[in-house]
Design an enzyme around this catalytic site. Structure first.
Site, PDB file in Angstrom:
ATOM      1  N   ASN A   1       0.815  -1.223   0.000  1.00 24.78           N
ATOM      2  CA  ASN A   1       0.000   0.000   0.000  1.00 24.78           C
ATOM      3  C   ASN A   1       0.850   1.275   0.000  1.00 24.78           C
ATOM      4  O   ASN A   1       0.363   2.349   0.320  1.00 24.78           O
ATOM      5  CB  ASN A   1      -1.009  -0.005   1.157  1.00 24.78           C
ATOM      6  CG  ASN A   1      -0.339  -0.198   2.504  1.00 24.78           C
ATOM      7  OD1 ASN A   1       0.882  -0.094   2.604  1.00 24.78           O
ATOM      8  ND2 ASN A   1      -1.123  -0.464   3.528  1.00 24.78           N
TER       9      ASN A   1
ATOM     10  N   ARG B   1       3.199   7.500  11.390  1.00 22.78           N
ATOM     11  CA  ARG B   1       2.661   7.026  12.665  1.00 22.78           C
ATOM     12  C   ARG B   1       2.509   8.233  13.590  1.00 22.78           C
ATOM     13  O   ARG B   1       3.383   9.108  13.641  1.00 22.78           O
ATOM     14  CB  ARG B   1       3.581   5.990  13.331  1.00 22.78           C
ATOM     15  CG  ARG B   1       3.543   4.613  12.674  1.00 22.78           C
ATOM     16  CD  ARG B   1       2.173   3.924  12.785  1.00 22.78           C
ATOM     17  NE  ARG B   1       2.150   2.642  12.114  1.00 22.78           N
ATOM     18  CZ  ARG B   1       1.650   2.426  10.892  1.00 22.78           C
ATOM     19  NH1 ARG B   1       1.146   3.425  10.188  1.00 22.78           N
ATOM     20  NH2 ARG B   1       1.634   1.218  10.386  1.00 22.78           N
TER      21      ARG B   1
ATOM     22  N   GLN C   1      -5.459   3.695  18.264  1.00 23.47           N
ATOM     23  CA  GLN C   1      -6.447   3.523  17.201  1.00 23.47           C
ATOM     24  C   GLN C   1      -7.398   2.399  17.583  1.00 23.47           C
ATOM     25  O   GLN C   1      -6.898   1.321  17.932  1.00 23.47           O
ATOM     26  CB  GLN C   1      -5.754   3.223  15.869  1.00 23.47           C
ATOM     27  CG  GLN C   1      -5.021   4.431  15.344  1.00 23.47           C
ATOM     28  CD  GLN C   1      -4.469   4.273  13.934  1.00 23.47           C
ATOM     29  OE1 GLN C   1      -4.004   5.215  13.357  1.00 23.47           O
ATOM     30  NE2 GLN C   1      -4.523   3.100  13.371  1.00 23.47           N
TER      31      GLN C   1
ATOM     32  N   HIS D   1      -7.688   6.146   9.847  1.00 20.82           N
ATOM     33  CA  HIS D   1      -6.514   5.530   9.206  1.00 20.82           C
ATOM     34  C   HIS D   1      -6.943   4.783   7.930  1.00 20.82           C
ATOM     35  O   HIS D   1      -7.162   3.577   7.937  1.00 20.82           O
ATOM     36  CB  HIS D   1      -5.859   4.570  10.201  1.00 20.82           C
ATOM     37  CG  HIS D   1      -4.478   4.149   9.822  1.00 20.82           C
ATOM     38  ND1 HIS D   1      -3.609   3.577  10.697  1.00 20.82           N
ATOM     39  CD2 HIS D   1      -3.809   4.228   8.649  1.00 20.82           C
ATOM     40  CE1 HIS D   1      -2.473   3.300  10.084  1.00 20.82           C
ATOM     41  NE2 HIS D   1      -2.570   3.687   8.840  1.00 20.82           N
TER      42      HIS D   1
HETATM   43  P1  NDP Z   1      10.301   1.928   3.831  1.00 21.78           P
HETATM   44  O1  NDP Z   1      10.922   0.938   4.751  1.00 21.78           O
HETATM   45  O2  NDP Z   1      10.380   1.731   2.361  1.00 21.78           O
HETATM   46  O3  NDP Z   1      10.876   3.366   4.122  1.00 21.78           O
HETATM   47  C1  NDP Z   1      11.122   3.839   5.385  1.00 21.78           C
HETATM   48  C2  NDP Z   1      12.301   4.756   5.281  1.00 21.78           C
HETATM   49  O4  NDP Z   1      12.450   5.388   6.553  1.00 21.78           O
HETATM   50  C3  NDP Z   1      13.611   4.036   4.972  1.00 21.78           C
HETATM   51  O5  NDP Z   1      14.201   4.664   3.865  1.00 21.78           O
HETATM   52  C4  NDP Z   1      14.408   4.247   6.255  1.00 21.78           C
HETATM   53  O6  NDP Z   1      15.752   4.460   6.066  1.00 21.78           O
HETATM   54  C5  NDP Z   1      13.841   5.548   6.745  1.00 21.78           C
HETATM   55  N1  NDP Z   1      14.139   5.821   8.139  1.00 21.78           N
HETATM   56  C6  NDP Z   1      14.109   4.984   9.181  1.00 21.78           C
HETATM   57  N2  NDP Z   1      14.461   5.637  10.292  1.00 21.78           N
HETATM   58  C7  NDP Z   1      14.730   6.905   9.940  1.00 21.78           C
HETATM   59  C8  NDP Z   1      15.156   8.046  10.649  1.00 21.78           C
HETATM   60  N3  NDP Z   1      15.393   7.980  11.960  1.00 21.78           N
HETATM   61  N4  NDP Z   1      15.336   9.193   9.955  1.00 21.78           N
HETATM   62  C9  NDP Z   1      15.119   9.244   8.627  1.00 21.78           C
HETATM   63  N5  NDP Z   1      14.711   8.189   7.901  1.00 21.78           N
HETATM   64  C10 NDP Z   1      14.514   7.036   8.563  1.00 21.78           C
HETATM   65  O7  NDP Z   1       8.766   2.040   4.314  1.00 21.78           O
HETATM   66  P2  NDP Z   1       7.523   2.658   3.549  1.00 21.78           P
HETATM   67  O8  NDP Z   1       7.945   3.881   2.831  1.00 21.78           O
HETATM   68  O9  NDP Z   1       6.796   1.603   2.808  1.00 21.78           O
HETATM   69  O10 NDP Z   1       6.621   3.034   4.811  1.00 21.78           O
HETATM   70  C11 NDP Z   1       7.064   4.012   5.762  1.00 21.78           C
HETATM   71  C12 NDP Z   1       6.122   4.021   6.948  1.00 21.78           C
HETATM   72  O11 NDP Z   1       4.868   4.522   6.540  1.00 21.78           O
HETATM   73  C13 NDP Z   1       5.800   2.630   7.531  1.00 21.78           C
HETATM   74  O12 NDP Z   1       6.791   2.216   8.447  1.00 21.78           O
HETATM   75  C14 NDP Z   1       4.491   2.874   8.202  1.00 21.78           C
HETATM   76  O13 NDP Z   1       4.686   3.314   9.537  1.00 21.78           O
HETATM   77  C15 NDP Z   1       3.870   4.000   7.396  1.00 21.78           C
HETATM   78  N6  NDP Z   1       2.744   3.511   6.596  1.00 21.78           N
HETATM   79  C16 NDP Z   1       1.520   4.079   6.772  1.00 21.78           C
HETATM   80  C17 NDP Z   1       0.437   3.602   6.103  1.00 21.78           C
HETATM   81  C18 NDP Z   1      -0.898   4.246   6.260  1.00 21.78           C
HETATM   82  O14 NDP Z   1      -1.901   3.618   5.886  1.00 21.78           O
HETATM   83  N7  NDP Z   1      -1.003   5.456   6.750  1.00 21.78           N
HETATM   84  C19 NDP Z   1       0.529   2.443   5.222  1.00 21.78           C
HETATM   85  C20 NDP Z   1       1.882   2.000   4.985  1.00 21.78           C
HETATM   86  C21 NDP Z   1       2.937   2.493   5.701  1.00 21.78           C
HETATM   87  P3  NDP Z   1      16.801   3.412   5.541  1.00 21.78           P
HETATM   88  O15 NDP Z   1      16.051   2.230   5.064  1.00 21.78           O
HETATM   89  O16 NDP Z   1      17.478   4.203   4.477  1.00 21.78           O
HETATM   90  O17 NDP Z   1      17.649   3.090   6.709  1.00 21.78           O
END
Ligand code: NDP
Length: 386
Positions: free
Chosen positions: A147, A285, A314, A333
């Site tokens: 998603n 989140r 939630q 959500h």
């Molecule tokens: P990804 O794992 O593809 O991306 C998350 C990114 O966050 C990675 O690039 C990671 O860095 C980076 N990251 C982690 N910690 C930090 C930090 N401290 N500072 C900066 N960057 C950081 O996940 P998605 O993009 O698919 O999803 C992201 C989040 O979105 C999910 O974890 C979830 O909480 C939320 N989400 C919400 C949804 C909704 O319905 N509202 C649905 C799906 C997701 P790196 O990997 O480079 O270390």
């Protein structure tokens, strides 16, 4: 035989729909990074149907019962008398969606000695205590990418709706009014603004790509830098931290997972460094922000608007201050649970169960915790407190 306990959101208030607005869904080939879409052997549902609510059952019942497994589906998930708590002690697998999370706390995990697999039907496994999952050897898996684009589209919608003051303008029409000055006295163009994302993973990068044609100036921060050619293509400015980035931005979107590094990041201190009138969009989140600091920032004008779809807890209680704070464009959500997304994460959940029940390894990109440590996608994006 396994017992699978599945926690889903309640059916629509008027009952499970008999039909849906459209017939079917567009066919997708692959995810944008080349990753394959879910590959279950079969599915027992019609793509485009409501699968994420209790009667939809993620389309799993026929498949599981045909193999002699037990499927329990409930939306009753809070408190010691909930069906979730009653059914948990002998469950082998728990499935839940972040939209209606079954919080798998350390205490609950301790009361579930048979639990071996926790599946997030969607993305974001912060409702599972990952330290406890590591300690108890529980595999945590999610349907990575299912998603991400759904959320990225929601982020773009929310940025535009906030900057252009869409929701109050729409309300004027609904209320029978025509006061243009009321509508436009908070409305701007996005063009030329500085827009920054905290994290440029699957969602963050998709947001950047979708915003580039709006002729904005794009910024990002992440733990790992994007490839140089992507930075060049989208004309991105990289910042080593959120603290470095946000003072430059007119719009900030949060797309990082919730884990010890990001919890409480957007508190009074960071918010005070943002330009007056910044728009903040959070579909990642809720606990990446400080709930009351957001309210204060909207009241003082530090933030011109806040929108998102993630809350804590939630479902949000009726008196949650984000329901009534000024200049907010919150939804429940929903961003990652469109009918389109549901078809993908239901198929991915089925794929995970097919593999796990047949004792085949799960796809690496679906793993968050495995074999007593962070694994796969989880090892890349999460941290534990240990
Ligand atoms: P990804 O794992 O593809 O991306 C998350 C990114 O966050 C990675 O690039 C990671 O860095 C980076 N990251 C982690 N910690 C930090 C930090 N401290 N500072 C900066 N960057 C950081 O996940 P998605 O993009 O698919 O999803 C992201 C989040 O979105 C999910 O974890 C979830 O909480 C939320 N989400 C919400 C949804 C909704 O319905 N509202 C649905 C799906 C997701 P790196 O990997 O480079 O270390």
């Amino acid at each position: 035989m396994a017992k699978i306990l599945c926690v889903l959101y309640p059916d629509p208030v008027d009952g499970y729909p008999e039909s849906f607005p459209r017939d079917g869904l567009p066919e997708l080939e692959r995810y944008p990074n080349g990753q394959a879409l879910p590959t279950p052997e079969e599915v027992d549902f019609t793509p485009g149907a409501l699968l994420g609510s209790v009667s939809g059952e993620l389309g799993l019942r026929e498949f599981l019962e045909a193999q002699g497994h037990t499927l329990v589906v409930t939306s009753d998930k809070e408190g010691p008398d909930s069906e979730f708590d009653r059914e948990l002690p002998d469950a082998d697998v728990v499935i839940s969606q972040p939209f209606w999370p079954a919080y798998l706390t350390a205490e609950r995990i301790a009361r579930a000695p048979k639990l071996k697999l926790a599946v997030t039907a969607g993305i974001g496994s912060d409702h599972v205590d990952l330290d406890a999952a590591v300690a108890h050897g529980i595999t945590v898996a999610e349907v990575t990418f299912s998603n991400s684009i759904s959320v990225a589209e929601h982020v773009v919608m929310m940025i535009l709706s906030q900057v252009r003051n869409y929701l109050p303008s729409h309300r004027i029409v609904r209320d029978g009014g025509w006061n243009i000055a009321d509508a436009v006295s908070r409305a701007y163009d996005l063009e030329g603004m500085h827009v920054g994302t905290v994290a440029a993973g699957r969602i963050g990068l998709a947001v950047l790509r979708r915003l580039a044609p709006f002729d904005v100036r794009l910024h990002y921060t992440d733990r790992h830098r994007l490839p140089e050619e992507v930075e060049r293509e989208l004309n991105l400015t990289f910042h080593p931290s959120a603290a470095d980035m946000v003072p430059h931005c007119d719009v900030v979107t949060i797309n990082a997972p919730l884990h010890p590094e990001t919890e409480g990041l957007f508190g009074d201190e960071l918010l005070s460094t943002m330009k007056r009138g910044t728009f903040l969009i959070n579909t990642a989140r809720a606990r990446i922000t400080d709930r009351d600091a957001i309210v204060r920032a909207l009241e003082s004008g530090r933030l011109a608007g806040y929108a998102g779809d993630v809350w804590y807890p939630q479902p949000a209680p009726a008196d949650h201050p984000w329901r009534t704070m000024p200049h907010q464009g919150m939804t429940p959500h929903t961003s990652g649970s469109t009918l389109s997304a549901q078809a993908r994460y239901a198929a991915g959940t089925r794929e995970i169960l097919e593999s796990w029940l047949a004792e085949r390894p799960l796809r690496d990109e679906y793993l968050i915790v495995d074999g007593g440590k962070l694994a796969g996608a989880g090892a890349h994006a999460y941290s534990t407190s240990g």
